[in-house]
Design an enzyme around this catalytic site. Structure first.
Site: not given
Length: 293
Positions: A138, A243, A271
């Site tokens: 991320s 995601d 995610h």
């Protein structure tokens, strides 16, 4: 000669008690070993007292970068616990203003991804690691891209998932849906509340979204597009096709712009593929890291 029943019962119970004691000892030893293997440490770098966790004795050093507001403990536990400790030495940082790397209070200037990359590289240099691979999820994936481009001489390989090289309005729409943290699922919200408290958690998350909006307004959404083209080390990109935070265009862009990179997709992944599909994820990553440079 017959053996008294009471003696048989005693010997049997004694036997099973010894077996049970041995089993408990092995389990307790294993649990104790796991907890002791991951060490919590601090090191001052670039004027900040950083918290990091370390485990493993291998020759291949790994820097693990967590996601937005995340810590090594909250975001990378499945990797810290399960990676081969004889092959790898894992170092997981709490970025400045996150977790136990406080103070300072976290802020989000336009270049905060670059700052996090410099911090991580500085920590690895301070710990004496001149060559290492970087793994980032991320926000950590974005900083890992910048780190791999800026500190190419130190990087062996890069592993990226859940990250972007740019932001657009569609991304912001997805983020805005998460702005009110009271509406997050308990599983996602509770670790953050435990770390920061409700008020600070909400403040930091709103500030992060505002920073992304600022990047779009001030930099036309460009986070690290040029840096992708500067990476010259083997790179593995992983992505969950479902995601809700990072649309498929982003890992496709990374694969197309990082020379020689490869993309592994998890059809049902969201995610947090490194948590939800930890065993499969770890296998892909370890196999990649074990390939000859």
């Amino acid at each position: 000669m017959s053996i008294p029943a009471s003696l048989i019962v005693y010997r049997a119970s004694s036997f099973f008690r010894r077996r049970l004691d041995a089993s408990c000892y092995k389990l307790c030893t294993r649990m104790s070993s796991t907890s002791q293997e991951i060490q919590s440490k601090f090191r001052e770098v670039r004027g900040i007292k950083f918290h990091y966790r370390e485990t493993g004795t291998g020759d291949h050093a790994l820097m693990l970068l967590p996601g937005a507001l995340g810590t090594n403990n909250s975001d990378m536990q499945h990797q810290m616990e399960k990676f081969d400790k004889e092959k790898f030495r894992l170092i997981g940082i709490d970025p400045r203003g996150y977790g136990k790397s406080r103070p300072p209070e976290r802020d989000f200037p336009l270049d905060f991804y670059n700052r996090d990359a410099d911090d991580a590289a500085g920590l690895m240099a301070a710990l004496g690691h001149s060559k290492y691979s970087v793994l980032g999820w991320s926000d950590g994936g974005i900083s890992a891209i910048i780190l791999a481009a800026k500190y190419r001489e130190s990087i062996r390989k890069a592993v990226l998932w859940g990250g972007n090289a740019y932001y657009n309005e569609k991304d912001v729409d997805s983020f805005e849906k998460t702005r009110d943290v009271s509406k997050w699922s308990a599983r996602m919200r509770e670790p953050m509340v435990a770390e920061y408290g409700e008020e600070l958690f909400q403040k930091m998350w709103s500030a992060w979204i505002d920073a992304v909006v600022g990047i779009i307004e001030e930099k036309r959404g460009d986070v690290c597009m040029a840096e992708c083209r500067q990476i010259d080390k083997p790179t593995l990109i992983l992505h969950g096709d479902k995601d809700p935070m990072v649309h498929i265009e982003h890992p496709v862009f990374l694969q197309q712009n990082i020379r020689g990179s490869r993309l592994v997709r998890f059809p049902d992944g969201k995610h947090n593929i490194h948590m939800r599909y930890a065993e499969e994820f770890n296998r892909h990553v370890e196999d990649f890291l074990n390939e000859q440079d």
